[in-house]
Write a protein that holds these residues in place. Structure first.
Motif, PDB file in Angstrom:
ATOM      1  N   SER A  67     -10.732   5.466  24.365  1.00 52.15           N
ATOM      2  CA  SER A  67      -9.810   4.336  24.274  1.00 52.15           C
ATOM      3  C   SER A  67      -8.806   4.644  23.168  1.00 52.15           C
ATOM      4  O   SER A  67      -9.139   5.331  22.195  1.00 52.15           O
ATOM      5  CB  SER A  67     -10.575   3.051  23.950  1.00 52.15           C
ATOM      6  OG  SER A  67      -9.700   2.033  23.507  1.00 52.15           O
ATOM      7  N   THR A  68      -7.582   4.125  23.311  1.00 52.59           N
ATOM      8  CA  THR A  68      -6.608   4.316  22.238  1.00 52.59           C
ATOM      9  C   THR A  68      -7.044   3.600  20.962  1.00 52.59           C
ATOM     10  O   THR A  68      -6.571   3.926  19.877  1.00 52.59           O
ATOM     11  CB  THR A  68      -5.217   3.810  22.668  1.00 52.59           C
ATOM     12  OG1 THR A  68      -5.327   2.467  23.164  1.00 52.59           O
ATOM     13  CG2 THR A  68      -4.627   4.696  23.748  1.00 52.59           C
ATOM     14  N   GLU A  69      -7.948   2.622  21.082  1.00 54.43           N
ATOM     15  CA  GLU A  69      -8.492   1.966  19.891  1.00 54.43           C
ATOM     16  C   GLU A  69      -9.362   2.921  19.081  1.00 54.43           C
ATOM     17  O   GLU A  69      -9.594   2.687  17.892  1.00 54.43           O
ATOM     18  CB  GLU A  69      -9.310   0.738  20.292  1.00 54.43           C
ATOM     19  CG  GLU A  69      -8.495  -0.382  20.906  1.00 54.43           C
ATOM     20  CD  GLU A  69      -9.365  -1.561  21.290  1.00 54.43           C
ATOM     21  OE1 GLU A  69     -10.582  -1.523  21.009  1.00 54.43           O
ATOM     22  OE2 GLU A  69      -8.829  -2.515  21.882  1.00 54.43           O
ATOM     23  N   HIS A  70      -9.852   3.974  19.739  1.00 55.33           N
ATOM     24  CA  HIS A  70     -10.708   4.949  19.075  1.00 55.33           C
ATOM     25  C   HIS A  70      -9.984   6.278  18.878  1.00 55.33           C
ATOM     26  O   HIS A  70     -10.621   7.321  18.703  1.00 55.33           O
ATOM     27  CB  HIS A  70     -11.992   5.173  19.894  1.00 55.33           C
ATOM     28  CG  HIS A  70     -12.759   3.910  20.130  1.00 55.33           C
ATOM     29  ND1 HIS A  70     -13.421   3.647  21.314  1.00 55.33           N
ATOM     30  CD2 HIS A  70     -12.936   2.810  19.352  1.00 55.33           C
ATOM     31  CE1 HIS A  70     -13.995   2.454  21.238  1.00 55.33           C
ATOM     32  NE2 HIS A  70     -13.709   1.933  20.058  1.00 55.33           N
ATOM     33  N   PHE A  71      -8.642   6.214  18.917  1.00 57.41           N
ATOM     34  CA  PHE A  71      -7.815   7.401  18.675  1.00 57.41           C
ATOM     35  C   PHE A  71      -6.788   7.013  17.617  1.00 57.41           C
ATOM     36  O   PHE A  71      -5.817   6.305  17.899  1.00 57.41           O
ATOM     37  CB  PHE A  71      -7.134   7.833  19.975  1.00 57.41           C
ATOM     38  CG  PHE A  71      -6.403   9.140  19.869  1.00 57.41           C
ATOM     39  CD1 PHE A  71      -7.095  10.341  19.690  1.00 57.41           C
ATOM     40  CD2 PHE A  71      -5.019   9.182  19.964  1.00 57.41           C
ATOM     41  CE1 PHE A  71      -6.417  11.549  19.614  1.00 57.41           C
ATOM     42  CE2 PHE A  71      -4.335  10.380  19.880  1.00 57.41           C
ATOM     43  CZ  PHE A  71      -5.030  11.571  19.707  1.00 57.41           C
ATOM     44  N   LEU A  72      -7.032   7.432  16.398  1.00 57.52           N
ATOM     45  CA  LEU A  72      -6.271   6.946  15.251  1.00 57.52           C
ATOM     46  C   LEU A  72      -5.386   8.041  14.661  1.00 57.52           C
ATOM     47  O   LEU A  72      -5.721   9.230  14.712  1.00 57.52           O
ATOM     48  CB  LEU A  72      -7.236   6.426  14.167  1.00 57.52           C
ATOM     49  CG  LEU A  72      -8.298   5.431  14.623  1.00 57.52           C
ATOM     50  CD1 LEU A  72      -9.199   5.057  13.450  1.00 57.52           C
ATOM     51  CD2 LEU A  72      -7.657   4.186  15.229  1.00 57.52           C
ATOM     52  N   TYR A  73      -4.275   7.603  14.040  1.00 58.70           N
ATOM     53  CA  TYR A  73      -3.330   8.549  13.437  1.00 58.70           C
ATOM     54  C   TYR A  73      -3.479   8.589  11.916  1.00 58.70           C
ATOM     55  O   TYR A  73      -3.677   7.546  11.273  1.00 58.70           O
ATOM     56  CB  TYR A  73      -1.891   8.145  13.770  1.00 58.70           C
ATOM     57  CG  TYR A  73      -1.518   8.336  15.221  1.00 58.70           C
ATOM     58  CD1 TYR A  73      -1.619   9.582  15.823  1.00 58.70           C
ATOM     59  CD2 TYR A  73      -1.058   7.269  15.978  1.00 58.70           C
ATOM     60  CE1 TYR A  73      -1.267   9.757  17.153  1.00 58.70           C
ATOM     61  CE2 TYR A  73      -0.706   7.430  17.314  1.00 58.70           C
ATOM     62  CZ  TYR A  73      -0.817   8.688  17.886  1.00 58.70           C
ATOM     63  OH  TYR A  73      -0.465   8.859  19.209  1.00 58.70           O
ATOM     64  N   ASP A  74      -3.358   9.806  11.370  1.00 55.66           N
ATOM     65  CA  ASP A  74      -3.326   9.919   9.914  1.00 55.66           C
ATOM     66  C   ASP A  74      -1.882   9.783   9.436  1.00 55.66           C
ATOM     67  O   ASP A  74      -0.959   9.534  10.229  1.00 55.66           O
ATOM     68  CB  ASP A  74      -3.974  11.227   9.444  1.00 55.66           C
ATOM     69  CG  ASP A  74      -3.191  12.472   9.857  1.00 55.66           C
ATOM     70  OD1 ASP A  74      -2.061  12.341  10.403  1.00 55.66           O
ATOM     71  OD2 ASP A  74      -3.691  13.592   9.634  1.00 55.66           O
ATOM     72  N   GLU A  75      -1.663   9.976   8.119  1.00 56.53           N
ATOM     73  CA  GLU A  75      -0.327   9.777   7.560  1.00 56.53           C
ATOM     74  C   GLU A  75       0.680  10.812   8.049  1.00 56.53           C
ATOM     75  O   GLU A  75       1.898  10.618   7.974  1.00 56.53           O
ATOM     76  CB  GLU A  75      -0.390   9.798   6.022  1.00 56.53           C
ATOM     77  CG  GLU A  75      -0.912  11.079   5.419  1.00 56.53           C
ATOM     78  CD  GLU A  75      -2.440  11.178   5.477  1.00 56.53           C
ATOM     79  OE1 GLU A  75      -2.976  12.265   5.160  1.00 56.53           O
ATOM     80  OE2 GLU A  75      -3.086  10.169   5.830  1.00 56.53           O
ATOM     81  N   ARG A  76       0.188  11.945   8.611  1.00 54.62           N
ATOM     82  CA  ARG A  76       1.096  12.973   9.136  1.00 54.62           C
ATOM     83  C   ARG A  76       1.420  12.769  10.609  1.00 54.62           C
ATOM     84  O   ARG A  76       2.232  13.498  11.172  1.00 54.62           O
ATOM     85  CB  ARG A  76       0.466  14.359   8.947  1.00 54.62           C
ATOM     86  CG  ARG A  76       0.184  14.734   7.498  1.00 54.62           C
ATOM     87  CD  ARG A  76      -0.676  15.975   7.425  1.00 54.62           C
ATOM     88  NE  ARG A  76      -1.982  15.745   8.036  1.00 54.62           N
ATOM     89  CZ  ARG A  76      -2.896  16.696   8.231  1.00 54.62           C
ATOM     90  NH1 ARG A  76      -2.637  17.947   7.871  1.00 54.62           N
ATOM     91  NH2 ARG A  76      -4.050  16.401   8.797  1.00 54.62           N
ATOM     92  N   GLY A  77       0.758  11.780  11.236  1.00 54.58           N
ATOM     93  CA  GLY A  77       1.004  11.515  12.648  1.00 54.58           C
ATOM     94  C   GLY A  77       0.075  12.262  13.586  1.00 54.58           C
ATOM     95  O   GLY A  77       0.291  12.255  14.806  1.00 54.58           O
ATOM     96  N   TYR A  78      -0.971  12.911  13.052  1.00 54.98           N
ATOM     97  CA  TYR A  78      -1.945  13.604  13.885  1.00 54.98           C
ATOM     98  C   TYR A  78      -3.003  12.611  14.382  1.00 54.98           C
ATOM     99  O   TYR A  78      -3.456  11.746  13.622  1.00 54.98           O
ATOM    100  CB  TYR A  78      -2.628  14.738  13.124  1.00 54.98           C
ATOM    101  CG  TYR A  78      -1.708  15.868  12.724  1.00 54.98           C
ATOM    102  CD1 TYR A  78      -0.665  16.266  13.552  1.00 54.98           C
ATOM    103  CD2 TYR A  78      -1.874  16.539  11.523  1.00 54.98           C
ATOM    104  CE1 TYR A  78       0.189  17.304  13.204  1.00 54.98           C
ATOM    105  CE2 TYR A  78      -1.028  17.586  11.149  1.00 54.98           C
ATOM    106  CZ  TYR A  78       0.001  17.954  11.998  1.00 54.98           C
ATOM    107  OH  TYR A  78       0.840  18.982  11.637  1.00 54.98           O
ATOM    108  N   GLY A  79      -3.402  12.775  15.641  1.00 57.99           N
ATOM    109  CA  GLY A  79      -4.383  11.869  16.224  1.00 57.99           C
ATOM    110  C   GLY A  79      -5.807  12.378  16.061  1.00 57.99           C
ATOM    111  O   GLY A  79      -6.078  13.569  16.226  1.00 57.99           O
ATOM    112  N   TYR A  80      -6.736  11.453  15.761  1.00 58.86           N
ATOM    113  CA  TYR A  80      -8.145  11.789  15.557  1.00 58.86           C
ATOM    114  C   TYR A  80      -9.029  10.811  16.336  1.00 58.86           C
ATOM    115  O   TYR A  80      -8.786   9.609  16.331  1.00 58.86           O
ATOM    116  CB  TYR A  80      -8.519  11.699  14.069  1.00 58.86           C
ATOM    117  CG  TYR A  80      -7.881  12.749  13.195  1.00 58.86           C
ATOM    118  CD1 TYR A  80      -8.612  13.851  12.754  1.00 58.86           C
ATOM    119  CD2 TYR A  80      -6.546  12.644  12.813  1.00 58.86           C
ATOM    120  CE1 TYR A  80      -8.030  14.808  11.946  1.00 58.86           C
ATOM    121  CE2 TYR A  80      -5.958  13.603  12.018  1.00 58.86           C
ATOM    122  CZ  TYR A  80      -6.703  14.686  11.585  1.00 58.86           C
ATOM    123  OH  TYR A  80      -6.119  15.642  10.788  1.00 58.86           O
TER     124      TYR A  80
END
Length: 343
Positions: free
Chosen positions: A209-222
């Motif tokens: 889910s996109t709720e479980h795909f988060l971005y860091d301050e550089r814009g990378y998804g985790y």
């Protein structure tokens, strides 16, 4: 009611050698501010356990690092049991989205394909195991077909059908068509793979889910929230996601097809995997469950609630039908292009 106190949060943070200055609740997580920075403290049921941490560690070992890390306590534990909950700690990601919904999904499915690629493993599957899976699934789907036909016959024999029965009879042909398609894909899967002695497993996220795909301050998804992860077929990440996404009013869901092909472009399914995927995707399981519930009066829902649920499940069926149709169209176009290419 949530009665978590600052004392309880601090008791947990002490296990990590930190003190909470303040905290805010976000769903099942807490944003905890400390002198060392901001952290996400996730609360889960103790029955969930920490087995999912092994899958996270396996992914790190295979070279996949787009996972929000789980911090160990000072004594090496990956979770703290406090009262009736387990807590585990992660860094707090700002998750500032700089693109539209479709682009975020594209990034998520590229990462999911990479996660599956790095964790893929071939496993031995005997002919007996494949036959057992085919026999059990086919037998269940045959029983469902017979049940639908019996319910139709019983309904049509009445002088006055209930609203639910009338709606079911209206939808019957589409339901049976979907079930027959699923059975055909299952039969083709078995025919194509009955002599194949190996299958593929991956670490599946378990709740994409996109709720479980988060971005860091550089814009990378985790990816985060691996609590439902396990080692199994890759289709077990796609099917639940599509079931949730397609569960809406009828519309052309071309975005879902695009996201799926973003994934398949980086992690292509084998022919037998594709057959099994399409069979399970098209299967009208939600309709079977609600009709069975209605027939056996398993709950005390009102007629109106049953009708609404059948209607929504039919919309899901039609949305799924569109996606399956588009997948088959794209596959046919690809085959025609390959056959008409230069000799």
């Amino acid at each position: 009611m949530d009665r978590t106190t600052s004392t309880e949060i601090n008791n947990i943070m002490k296990q990590y050698g930190m003190k909470a200055n303040f905290f805010e609740k976000y769903g099942k997580s807490f944003k905890v501010s400390t002198s060392e920075g901001n952290f996400a403290l996730k609360r889960i049921s103790p029955y969930t356990g920490t087995g999912f941490v092994k899958n996270v560690q396996l992914l790190y070992h295979r070279g996949y690092n787009r996972i929000v890390p789980i911090y160990p306590t000072l004594d090496g534990r990956y979770a703290v049991l406090d009262e009736q909950y387990l807590y585990y700690l992660m860094p707090w990601l700002p998750n500032e989205e700089k693109e539209d919904r479709s682009e975020k999904h594209q990034k998520m499915f590229r990462e999911l394909a990479r996660l599956h690629t790095l964790s893929v493993k071939e496993v031995q599957i005997t002919k007996e195991q494949r036959k057992e899976h085919f026999d059990q699934t086919n037998e269940q789907w045959v029983r469902e077909t017979e049940f639908f036909e019996e319910f139709l016959e019983r309904s049509e024999q009445k002088w006055y059908m209930s609203p639910f029965e009338l709606m079911f009879c209206t939808f019957f042909q589409d339901i049976i068509q979907a079930l027959n398609f699923s059975k055909k894909q299952l039969e083709q899967w078995y025919e194509d793979s009955k002599d194949v002695e190996k299958g593929r497993t991956v670490v599946v996220h378990g709740k994409v889910s996109t709720e479980h795909f988060l971005y860091d301050e550089r814009g990378y998804g985790y990816f985060t929230n691996f609590e439902n992860s396990k080692v199994t077929s890759p289709i077990n990440d796609l099917l639940p996601f599509l079931a949730r996404t397609l569960n809406t009013y009828p519309k052309r869901l071309d975005d879902s097809v695009d996201w799926l092909y973003t994934y398949l472009g980086h992690f292509p399914f084998r022919e037998d995997e594709k057959r099994l995927f399409l069979g399970y995707l098209a299967h009208p399981g939600p309709i079977y469950r609600i009709v069975e519930e209605y027939f056996f009066k398993k709950t005390k829902k009102s007629e109106m609630k049953y009708v609404k649920q059948l209607q929504r499940n039919y919309w899901l069926l039609k949305n799924t039908e569109y996606v399956v149709m588009r997948i088959n169209q794209i596959a046919a176009q690809k085959t025609n292009a390959e056959n008409s290419g230069p000799s």
